[in-house]
Design an enzyme around this catalytic site. Structure first.
Site, mmCIF file in Angstrom:
data_model
loop_
_atom_site.group_PDB
_atom_site.id
_atom_site.type_symbol
_atom_site.label_atom_id
_atom_site.label_comp_id
_atom_site.label_asym_id
_atom_site.label_seq_id
_atom_site.Cartn_x
_atom_site.Cartn_y
_atom_site.Cartn_z
ATOM 1 N N GLU A 151 0.698 -0.929 0.359
ATOM 2 C CA GLU A 151 -0.250 -0.200 -0.610
ATOM 3 C C GLU A 151 1.176 1.692 0.154
ATOM 4 O O GLU A 151 1.120 1.899 1.021
ATOM 5 C CB GLU A 151 -1.004 0.262 1.313
ATOM 6 C CG GLU A 151 -1.747 -1.071 1.011
ATOM 7 C CD GLU A 151 -2.622 -0.958 1.873
ATOM 8 O OE1 GLU A 151 -3.235 -0.432 3.202
ATOM 9 O OE2 GLU A 151 -3.753 -1.925 2.282
ATOM 10 N N ASN A 194 2.095 -4.503 -3.384
ATOM 11 C CA ASN A 194 0.757 -5.158 -2.979
ATOM 12 C C ASN A 194 -0.567 -4.219 -2.579
ATOM 13 O O ASN A 194 0.235 -2.723 -1.776
ATOM 14 C CB ASN A 194 0.816 -6.468 -2.447
ATOM 15 C CG ASN A 194 -0.500 -6.714 -1.700
ATOM 16 O OD1 ASN A 194 -1.357 -7.408 -2.441
ATOM 17 N ND2 ASN A 194 -0.645 -6.474 -0.521
ATOM 18 N N HIS A 230 -9.970 -6.254 -2.269
ATOM 19 C CA HIS A 230 -11.181 -5.738 -1.537
ATOM 20 C C HIS A 230 -12.193 -5.212 -2.157
ATOM 21 O O HIS A 230 -12.610 -4.056 -2.514
ATOM 22 C CB HIS A 230 -10.707 -5.072 -0.171
ATOM 23 C CG HIS A 230 -9.647 -5.433 0.417
ATOM 24 N ND1 HIS A 230 -9.685 -7.274 0.656
ATOM 25 C CD2 HIS A 230 -8.255 -5.331 0.474
ATOM 26 C CE1 HIS A 230 -8.753 -7.203 1.791
ATOM 27 N NE2 HIS A 230 -7.870 -6.895 1.354
ATOM 28 N N GLU A 258 -6.344 -10.496 -1.777
ATOM 29 C CA GLU A 258 -6.600 -10.297 -0.543
ATOM 30 C C GLU A 258 -8.163 -10.769 -0.730
ATOM 31 O O GLU A 258 -8.487 -9.457 -0.543
ATOM 32 C CB GLU A 258 -6.299 -8.912 0.283
ATOM 33 C CG GLU A 258 -4.869 -8.806 1.005
ATOM 34 C CD GLU A 258 -4.851 -7.712 1.604
ATOM 35 O OE1 GLU A 258 -5.640 -7.337 2.049
ATOM 36 O OE2 GLU A 258 -3.380 -8.046 1.586
ATOM 37 N N ASP A 260 -11.818 -10.454 -0.872
ATOM 38 C CA ASP A 260 -13.187 -10.994 -0.419
ATOM 39 C C ASP A 260 -14.353 -9.876 -1.507
ATOM 40 O O ASP A 260 -13.881 -8.883 -1.708
ATOM 41 C CB ASP A 260 -12.902 -10.077 1.306
ATOM 42 C CG ASP A 260 -12.567 -8.851 1.682
ATOM 43 O OD1 ASP A 260 -12.580 -7.963 0.852
ATOM 44 O OD2 ASP A 260 -11.496 -9.328 2.650
HETATM 45 C C1 XIL Z 1 -6.182 -6.986 7.992
HETATM 46 C C2 XIL Z 1 -5.852 -7.810 8.818
HETATM 47 O O1 XIL Z 1 -7.236 -8.841 8.166
HETATM 48 C C3 XIL Z 1 -6.499 -7.625 10.275
HETATM 49 O O2 XIL Z 1 -6.887 -8.674 10.789
HETATM 50 C C4 XIL Z 1 -6.356 -6.005 10.832
HETATM 51 O O3 XIL Z 1 -6.718 -5.719 12.471
HETATM 52 C C5 XIL Z 1 -5.470 -5.301 10.426
HETATM 53 O O4 XIL Z 1 -5.108 -5.829 8.414
HETATM 54 N N1 XIL Z 1 -4.473 -5.128 3.277
HETATM 55 C C6 XIL Z 1 -3.601 -5.461 4.102
HETATM 56 C C7 XIL Z 1 -3.582 -6.271 4.467
HETATM 57 O O5 XIL Z 1 -2.788 -5.576 3.460
HETATM 58 O O6 XIL Z 1 -2.267 -6.849 6.182
HETATM 59 C C8 XIL Z 1 -5.390 -6.005 5.985
HETATM 60 O O7 XIL Z 1 -5.271 -7.403 7.043
HETATM 61 C C9 XIL Z 1 -6.017 -6.218 5.390
HETATM 62 C C10 XIL Z 1 -5.950 -4.503 4.359
#
Ligand code: XIL
Length: 407
Positions: A151, A194, A230, A258, A260
């Protein structure tokens, strides 16, 4: 012919798909050359959690720690490292033949003491290097894909986010991060940047594309871009596919890291998979958790492939069906490109890394021990290392200093 066998011949074709012929997500993914994974935690894979573990190991062939390998948990105080969480998840992965992603070395969040440490450029670079050397050194033979950077681009695009790394080191900190990572990880794993909100074509993904292009031109060892994914119902897969394609033209792998999909339908899930399947450089499809009960979006969300009772949603079968229809030519191309896309073991990559540089190009003339699978050695090693050749052996770890206000 025996009467019973004859009757079986008559009946079998009418029974529809045989239960024993059903592929799992991982098997279907492997045929297409795509790892199918989940984010997990050591307590999920070690605890009294048989139902969860059965689904995880039978349906998936990749894992990533949801939190335990981030900066804060892995270096809770300066120079003191903890690898326990990652080790336990790796043990589960190894026992079940799964590959592992490493998430992540550098991020603006979950970085504990480093976030508030006000060091000079040189000291912050040294903190960065020590962290990467230690965590990367510990896990280097265990991880296939590393999120070196997480990020780092600002949301509206237009350049880097003002993170503590960026303000204290300068705009060239990504260069150092990849170079340090390459120095310790070598050919053991692929090095990624990422991010979220940059899946399709937009200002942020344009900015990331420009950065990746600059890094490639400067021979900085970046291998891939992670699209966090996401997403929500109604996602635009066409745009995502176009973005993956242009990254492929830079020679970059892409992983969906990641995933969802809030209130996602089976169509959304297969559309997203379709964007991956269309592109030979899309190699991993990882959801951010196994089931809705333990999603970071809150239990009860409808955002993953399994519901809160670990029951597969229809999306699972839809994805298996979509993977089964993968274009075999693209799948073949992907497997060759990916060097790890489901057919080549981590042990194989480990062997590759242990080879001494030959004429500056690691693995340029593959020895017989690399001949695992037809054509794999040449494609895997030739591509992965040829692009890095100028970095061997006299690599310069620190890019030219840039002026940083206040340093
Ligand atoms: C999130 C986890 O899922 C949570 O449990 C934690 O509290 C915060 O981080 N982007 C990312 C991940 O790169 O590392 C994040 O994970 C979600 C967003």
């Amino acid at each position: 012919m025996n009467r019973y066998i004859f009757i079986a011949f008559l009946i079998l074709p009418h029974l529809g798909p045989q239960p024993w012929a059903q592929a799992t997500l991982a098997e279907a993914g492997s045929k297409a050359g795509i790892h199918i994974g989940i984010a997990t935690n050591s307590f999920n894979v070690t605890g009294n959690n048989a139902a969860y573990q059965t689904v995880a190991k039978s349906q998936f062939d990749m894992v990533v720690c949801e939190n335990e390998m981030k900066f804060q948990p892995s270096e809770p105080s300066r120079g003191k490292f903890s690898y326990q969480g990652g080790d336990k998840v790796y043990d589960f992965a190894k026992a079940n033949g799964m590959a592992m992603r490493g998430h992540n070395f550098l991020w603006h969040s979950q970085s504990g003491w480093a976030q508030t440490y006000n060091g000079s450029r040189t000291e912050m670079l040294s903190i960065m290097k020590t962290h990467i050397d230690s965590v990367g050194g510990h896990f280097k033979t265990k991880i296939l894909e590393w999120d070196v950077l997480n990020e780092i681009t600002s949301d509206g695009g237009g350049g880097l986010r003002n993170s503590f790394w960026q303000t204290r080191i300068g705009d060239d900190y990504p260069d150092s991060a990849f170079v340090y990572s390459h120095q310790v990880i070598g050919g053991n794993g692929f090095l990624y940047y990422n991010d979220y909100g940059a899946e399709g074509l937009n200002a942020k993904s344009n900015s990331i594309y420009a950065l990746a292009k600059r890094l490639k031109a400067a021979k900085i060892p970046i291998d891939g871009i992670g699209l966090q994914c996401h997403l929500s119902k109604g996602l635009n897969a066409k745009d995502i596919s176009a973005n993956i394609k242009r990254l492929g033209e830079l020679g970059l792998r892409v992983s969906m890291t990641e995933i969802d999909i809030k209130n996602g339908t089976s169509q959304d899930w297969t559309n997203l998979m379709g964007a991956c399947l269309e592109n030979f450089n899309c190699v991993s499809f990882v959801t951010w958790g196994l089931d809705d009960a333990i999603s970071w979006l809150g239990s009860g969300c409808d955002c993953l492939l399994y519901d809160g009772q670990l029951k597969p949603k229809p999306h699972v079968q839809a994805l298996i069906d979509a993977l089964a229809k993968a274009d075999p030519a693209v799948a073949e191309q992907r497997k060759k490109f990916a060097a790890g896309g489901g057919t080549i073991s981590i042990a194989f990559r480990r062997q590759a890394a242990n080879r001494p540089p030959s004429g500056g190009i690691l693995g340029a003339s593959p020895a017989p021990e690399f001949s695992i699978g037809p054509g794999a050695a040449i494609d895997a090693l030739g591509r992965a290392h040829a692009v890095r050749a100028p970095l061997w052996p006299g690599i310069s770890p620190l890019p030219a200093p840039t002026a940083v206000p206040g340093n």
